[in-house]
Each structure stands twice: as structure tokens, then as C-alpha cells.
Scaffold this motif. Structure first.
Motif, PDB file in Angstrom:
ATOM      1  N   LEU A  75      23.924  28.484  11.673  1.00  8.35           N
ATOM      2  CA  LEU A  75      24.328  29.861  11.386  1.00  8.35           C
ATOM      3  C   LEU A  75      25.307  30.368  12.435  1.00  8.35           C
ATOM      4  O   LEU A  75      26.325  30.984  12.093  1.00  8.35           O
ATOM      5  CB  LEU A  75      23.088  30.766  11.346  1.00  8.35           C
ATOM      6  N   LEU A  76      25.032  30.091  13.704  1.00  6.83           N
ATOM      7  CA  LEU A  76      25.933  30.520  14.781  1.00  6.83           C
ATOM      8  C   LEU A  76      27.305  29.873  14.645  1.00  6.83           C
ATOM      9  O   LEU A  76      28.338  30.526  14.867  1.00  6.83           O
ATOM     10  CB  LEU A  76      25.324  30.198  16.145  1.00  6.83           C
ATOM     11  N   ARG A  77      27.311  28.588  14.283  1.00  5.06           N
ATOM     12  CA  ARG A  77      28.595  27.901  14.099  1.00  5.06           C
ATOM     13  C   ARG A  77      29.365  28.486  12.914  1.00  5.06           C
ATOM     14  O   ARG A  77      30.589  28.592  12.946  1.00  5.06           O
ATOM     15  CB  ARG A  77      28.366  26.402  13.870  1.00  5.06           C
ATOM     16  N   GLN A  78      28.640  28.869  11.873  1.00  8.66           N
ATOM     17  CA  GLN A  78      29.283  29.426  10.687  1.00  8.66           C
ATOM     18  C   GLN A  78      29.889  30.799  10.954  1.00  8.66           C
ATOM     19  O   GLN A  78      30.968  31.107  10.453  1.00  8.66           O
ATOM     20  CB  GLN A  78      28.266  29.518   9.544  1.00  8.66           C
ATOM     21  N   VAL A  79      29.200  31.635  11.731  1.00 11.21           N
ATOM     22  CA  VAL A  79      29.670  33.009  11.926  1.00 11.21           C
ATOM     23  C   VAL A  79      30.679  33.141  13.051  1.00 11.21           C
ATOM     24  O   VAL A  79      31.372  34.167  13.135  1.00 11.21           O
ATOM     25  CB  VAL A  79      28.488  33.980  12.190  1.00 11.21           C
ATOM     26  N   ALA A  80      30.798  32.133  13.932  1.00  9.56           N
ATOM     27  CA  ALA A  80      31.702  32.250  15.080  1.00  9.56           C
ATOM     28  C   ALA A  80      33.157  32.515  14.665  1.00  9.56           C
ATOM     29  O   ALA A  80      33.792  33.447  15.187  1.00  9.56           O
ATOM     30  CB  ALA A  80      31.597  31.015  15.969  1.00  9.56           C
TER      31      ALA A  80
ATOM     32  N   ILE B 276      39.225  18.336  19.595  1.00 10.99           N
ATOM     33  CA  ILE B 276      39.000  19.590  18.878  1.00 10.99           C
ATOM     34  C   ILE B 276      37.644  19.585  18.191  1.00 10.99           C
ATOM     35  O   ILE B 276      37.035  20.641  17.966  1.00 10.99           O
ATOM     36  CB  ILE B 276      40.125  19.835  17.841  1.00 10.99           C
ATOM     37  N   LEU B 277      37.141  18.393  17.867  1.00 12.36           N
ATOM     38  CA  LEU B 277      35.835  18.292  17.213  1.00 12.36           C
ATOM     39  C   LEU B 277      34.720  18.770  18.129  1.00 12.36           C
ATOM     40  O   LEU B 277      33.710  19.304  17.659  1.00 12.36           O
ATOM     41  CB  LEU B 277      35.580  16.850  16.770  1.00 12.36           C
ATOM     42  N   SER B 278      34.900  18.605  19.435  1.00 12.37           N
ATOM     43  CA  SER B 278      33.902  19.091  20.392  1.00 12.37           C
ATOM     44  C   SER B 278      33.857  20.612  20.392  1.00 12.37           C
ATOM     45  O   SER B 278      32.794  21.213  20.543  1.00 12.37           O
ATOM     46  CB  SER B 278      34.224  18.583  21.806  1.00 12.37           C
ATOM     47  N   LEU B 279      35.034  21.230  20.212  1.00 15.00           N
ATOM     48  CA  LEU B 279      35.082  22.692  20.167  1.00 15.00           C
ATOM     49  C   LEU B 279      34.362  23.224  18.943  1.00 15.00           C
ATOM     50  O   LEU B 279      33.675  24.246  19.000  1.00 15.00           O
ATOM     51  CB  LEU B 279      36.543  23.161  20.155  1.00 15.00           C
ATOM     52  N   GLY B 280      34.485  22.521  17.847  1.00 12.39           N
ATOM     53  CA  GLY B 280      33.877  22.994  16.608  1.00 12.39           C
ATOM     54  C   GLY B 280      32.426  22.628  16.443  1.00 12.39           C
ATOM     55  O   GLY B 280      31.660  23.376  15.824  1.00 12.39           O
ATOM     56  N   THR B 281      32.024  21.482  16.994  1.00  9.59           N
ATOM     57  CA  THR B 281      30.659  21.001  16.762  1.00  9.59           C
ATOM     58  C   THR B 281      29.849  20.804  18.037  1.00  9.59           C
ATOM     59  O   THR B 281      28.648  20.544  17.964  1.00  9.59           O
ATOM     60  CB  THR B 281      30.683  19.663  15.999  1.00  9.59           C
ATOM     61  N   GLY B 282      30.493  20.915  19.202  1.00  5.03           N
ATOM     62  CA  GLY B 282      29.794  20.695  20.469  1.00  5.03           C
ATOM     63  C   GLY B 282      28.900  21.861  20.858  1.00  5.03           C
ATOM     64  O   GLY B 282      28.939  22.939  20.267  1.00  5.03           O
ATOM     65  N   SER B 283      28.057  21.646  21.862  1.00  5.51           N
ATOM     66  CA  SER B 283      27.138  22.686  22.323  1.00  5.51           C
ATOM     67  C   SER B 283      26.857  22.512  23.811  1.00  5.51           C
ATOM     68  O   SER B 283      27.073  21.436  24.379  1.00  5.51           O
ATOM     69  CB  SER B 283      25.830  22.642  21.531  1.00  5.51           C
ATOM     70  N   VAL B 284      26.374  23.578  24.425  1.00  2.00           N
ATOM     71  CA  VAL B 284      25.962  23.570  25.826  1.00  2.00           C
ATOM     72  C   VAL B 284      24.531  24.088  25.881  1.00  2.00           C
ATOM     73  O   VAL B 284      24.265  25.228  25.486  1.00  2.00           O
ATOM     74  CB  VAL B 284      26.882  24.452  26.696  1.00  2.00           C
TER      75      VAL B 284
ATOM     76  N   PRO C  59      25.925  26.424  20.538  1.00  2.00           N
ATOM     77  CA  PRO C  59      27.242  25.946  20.094  1.00  2.00           C
ATOM     78  C   PRO C  59      28.376  26.509  20.957  1.00  2.00           C
ATOM     79  O   PRO C  59      28.364  27.693  21.326  1.00  2.00           O
ATOM     80  CB  PRO C  59      27.338  26.470  18.659  1.00  2.00           C
ATOM     81  N   LEU C  60      29.354  25.662  21.261  1.00  4.34           N
ATOM     82  CA  LEU C  60      30.516  26.109  22.037  1.00  4.34           C
ATOM     83  C   LEU C  60      31.255  27.247  21.330  1.00  4.34           C
ATOM     84  O   LEU C  60      31.763  28.161  21.977  1.00  4.34           O
ATOM     85  CB  LEU C  60      31.473  24.930  22.263  1.00  4.34           C
ATOM     86  N   SER C  61      31.306  27.179  20.005  1.00  2.00           N
ATOM     87  CA  SER C  61      31.991  28.224  19.244  1.00  2.00           C
ATOM     88  C   SER C  61      31.296  29.570  19.418  1.00  2.00           C
ATOM     89  O   SER C  61      31.951  30.616  19.519  1.00  2.00           O
ATOM     90  CB  SER C  61      32.046  27.854  17.762  1.00  2.00           C
ATOM     91  N   ALA C  62      29.953  29.557  19.486  1.00  2.00           N
ATOM     92  CA  ALA C  62      29.197  30.799  19.694  1.00  2.00           C
ATOM     93  C   ALA C  62      29.413  31.330  21.110  1.00  2.00           C
ATOM     94  O   ALA C  62      29.477  32.548  21.325  1.00  2.00           O
ATOM     95  CB  ALA C  62      27.715  30.559  19.443  1.00  2.00           C
TER      96      ALA C  62
ATOM     97  N   LEU D 299      41.302  27.334  14.724  1.00  2.00           N
ATOM     98  CA  LEU D 299      41.064  26.107  15.487  1.00  2.00           C
ATOM     99  C   LEU D 299      39.589  25.714  15.455  1.00  2.00           C
ATOM    100  O   LEU D 299      39.251  24.520  15.404  1.00  2.00           O
ATOM    101  CB  LEU D 299      41.536  26.291  16.930  1.00  2.00           C
ATOM    102  N   LEU D 300      38.705  26.712  15.482  1.00  2.00           N
ATOM    103  CA  LEU D 300      37.274  26.414  15.378  1.00  2.00           C
ATOM    104  C   LEU D 300      36.957  25.772  14.030  1.00  2.00           C
ATOM    105  O   LEU D 300      36.140  24.847  13.950  1.00  2.00           O
ATOM    106  CB  LEU D 300      36.447  27.693  15.546  1.00  2.00           C
ATOM    107  N   MET D 301      37.595  26.268  12.976  1.00  2.00           N
ATOM    108  CA  MET D 301      37.352  25.707  11.647  1.00  2.00           C
ATOM    109  C   MET D 301      37.863  24.276  11.556  1.00  2.00           C
ATOM    110  O   MET D 301      37.217  23.412  10.947  1.00  2.00           O
ATOM    111  CB  MET D 301      38.009  26.586  10.577  1.00  2.00           C
ATOM    112  N   VAL D 302      39.014  24.014  12.145  1.00  2.00           N
ATOM    113  CA  VAL D 302      39.518  22.641  12.191  1.00  2.00           C
ATOM    114  C   VAL D 302      38.552  21.771  12.989  1.00  2.00           C
ATOM    115  O   VAL D 302      38.298  20.615  12.643  1.00  2.00           O
ATOM    116  CB  VAL D 302      40.925  22.595  12.822  1.00  2.00           C
ATOM    117  N   GLY D 303      37.993  22.343  14.063  1.00  2.00           N
ATOM    118  CA  GLY D 303      37.056  21.610  14.903  1.00  2.00           C
ATOM    119  C   GLY D 303      35.772  21.233  14.182  1.00  2.00           C
ATOM    120  O   GLY D 303      35.126  20.244  14.538  1.00  2.00           O
TER     121      GLY D 303
END
Length: 306
Positions: free
Chosen positions: A37-42, A146-154, A158-161, A221-225
Motif C-alpha cells: 500500500l505504501l509503495r502504491q500511494v507514494a 532504478i528498480l531499487s528506488l521503486g521496490t527497495g526498502s530500509v 519502502p524507499l518510495s515511502a 521515476l518511482l513508477m518506472v522503478g
């Protein structure tokens, strides 16, 4: 008590929806679903914050969905020509350039925001199709980061959040404590008074369109990620979702009134509505109908405090 409830109605809507969703589906509050959900709304959160700044000045930006598509295509094409950092920078600069055009037309040429951004919505979408020849483009090996930006986390976040949270904090501080933030609100509240006080209304209006385009480019860019693909078909209707989130958050479409906190809550409300309907296997067509009804009810509820 009633006045307090009306002042916090966006938060109340969010909490009620959170409770209802958690009881409706056992999967809703799982870590996997919350992360998704967080990745979707970012991305829509970034776009909505930019839209909120534009709406605060009494404007509107209908080009954001097209910017998302064009930036995705541009980044994917650049990923075959240059390394990741250069592709990222050039894609963001393209987003800023689009914001410069819309800001110039609205602020310095006096073109109505609706007309200027509607024209750019068509032009920028067309540019995306022209660059990609209408086909999706997979990100090249130079820019797989770029995939790390879209799907990665800390630490599971999620990095995007995290990026959305950082932008939210910056905008919150600027609007609350910085003179520039007060000028944005003032332009939407009483443009003539701001002009008479010696502040450049044109500069303020121009800047918010540039900021909105920059944040929208980040969202692209997040969506591409998330997908690893740039496509000119993506982002259709995102401008309506962003406007809905801002309105659900209680901002006035006439400018000068609103809260970035409530805008973020509006984004989460829309995200939860879509998420719980997906968990319940409700068809996409029915989702559109239900989401529209909920938005209307939320806006009517917001009117109660005005």
C-alpha cells in the motif's frame, strides 16, 4: 466538541476507514499488504503534494499524468545512452522544463491554468508516444538501479515511502514556518493584496508549477522503478486522483485554504479504498463507481466545516 470534529474530519474519515478495512479483511493489516500500500500511494502522494501547492494559489495542473508517462519513457530511453545518475538527472530536468512552460503560460502570459495545463497534457502525452513510438521500453542495464528506488526498502520501510515522507516534511515546514510558504497561501487568499504589498505574484505562481512538475517527475521515476518499464500509456487519470486527494483533504479549489497533512491523509484514504476493494476481489469497474461515491460523500462532509 462538534467544532473539533469538523476541524479534524479528514483524520476521522481516515481512522474510520482504517478500522472498517481491518475488520473487512484479515489481510489488510499484514506487513506485506501495508508495504504494498505504501509503495502504491507514494507516487500519487508526491503528485498530490505538488497539486496541493498549485491549488493553494488558486490554480490547477491537468498535465501531471502525462508528465509521469513522458518522464518514464524519457528515462527508459536515456538508460541505454548514459549511466543511471545522468539519466535520472536529465529526466528530472525534463520534468522541470515542462513545469517552466506551464508556469510561464499561467503566471506571465495570463493563460488560464485549466487551458494551459490541458494543452500541455495533450502535448506531453503526445511527446511520450512520439519518443517511444507507442511501445513500452524496458529500462537498460546501465540504470537497473532504478528498480531499487521503486521496490527497495530500509528496515522494512519502502524507499518510495521514505522519499514521500521527506518531501512531506519539507513542504510542511515551508508552509508553516517559511515566508515563501506564507506567500503561497496569501496569493490564493487575496492575490491583489499580495501584489499591492510588493510581492511578485507571478514569481510565486510560476514557482509552484515548477515544483509540482518536479515532484511529478519524481513520481514518474518511482513508477518506472516498480515496473522497470517506461510506457506512454501510464498515468491516465492521475490528475483526477491528485485533485480528489487534495479536495478530500479539505483544500479549497479557489485557493488559500488547505493543509499538506490533510492532503497526505487524502492520498492514504484513496489508497486504502482501492486496496481493500482489491483484497475483496471487487472488479475494476465497480471500484471506479464505489470510489466516486465515496469521494462525493467525503467532499460533502468537508463542506460541513465551511
Amino acid at each position: 466538541m462538534k467544532e473539533k470534529l469538523l476541524q479534524n474530519n479528514t483524520l476521522i474519515i481516515f481512522l474510520l476507514l482504517l478500522v472498517v478495512s481491518s475488520f473487512t479483511s484479515d489481510s489488510f493489516l499484514t506487513m506485506t499488504n501495508v508495504t504494498n500500500l505504501l509503495r502504491q500511494v507514494a507516487p500519487i502522494g508526491l503528485i498530490s503534494i505538488g497539486m496541493f501547492l498549485v491549488i493553494l494559489t488558486g490554480g490547477i495542473d491537468l498535465s501531471v499524468g502525462s508528465i509521469v508517462a513522458c518522464i518514464g519513457v524519457a528515462f527508459a530511453l536515456l538508460s541505454y545512452e548514459v549511466y543511471f545518475s545522468a539519466a535520472l538527472l536529465l529526466a528530472l530536468l525534463l520534468g522541470i522544463a515542462i513545469g517552466v512552460v506551464s508556469g510561464y503560460l499561467v503566471a506571465y502570459r495570463g493563460v488560464a491554468a485549466f487551458i494551459a495545463t490541458l494543452a500541455l497534457m495533450t502535448i506531453v502525452r503526445g511527446l511520450g508516444f512520439l519518443l517511444s513510438k507507442g511501445a513500452p521500453i524496458t529500462v537498460g542495464p546501465h540504470s537497473s538501479a532504478i528498480l531499487s528506488l521503486g521496490t527497495g526498502s530500509v528496515l522494512g520501510v519502502p524507499l518510495s515511502a521514505i522519499l514521500l515522507g521527506a518531501v512531506f516534511i519539507i513542504v510542511f515546514i515551508v508552509l508553516k514556518y517559511h515566508v515563501y510558504g506564507r506567500q503561497i497561501i496569501a496569493v490564493g487568499s487575496n492575490e491583489e493584496a499580495v501584489r499591492l504589498s510588493g510581492i511578485s505574484v507571478e514569481r510565486i505562481k510560476f514557482s509552484v508549477y515548477v515544483i509540482a512538475a518536479f515532484l511529478t517527475a519524481l513520481a514518474g521515476l518511482l513508477m518506472v522503478g516498480r515496473t522497470g518499464v517506461g510506457t506512454p500509456n501510464i498515468g491516465v487519470g492521475l490528475e483526477l486522483d491528485a485533485i480528489a486527494a487534495v479536495v478530500i483533504g479539505g483544500a479549497s479549489l479557489f485557493g488559500g485554504k488547505g493543509s499538506v497533512m490533510n492532503t497526505l491523509l487524502g492520498v492514504l484514504i484513496l489508497g486504502m479504498i482501492g486496496n481493500i476493494m482489491n483484497l475483496l476481489d471487487i472488479t475494476a469497474y465497480m471500484q471506479q463507481l464505489i470510489k466516486g461515491v465515496i469521494i462525493i460523500l467525503a467532499v460533502i462532509f468537508q463542506k460541513a466545516q465551511q
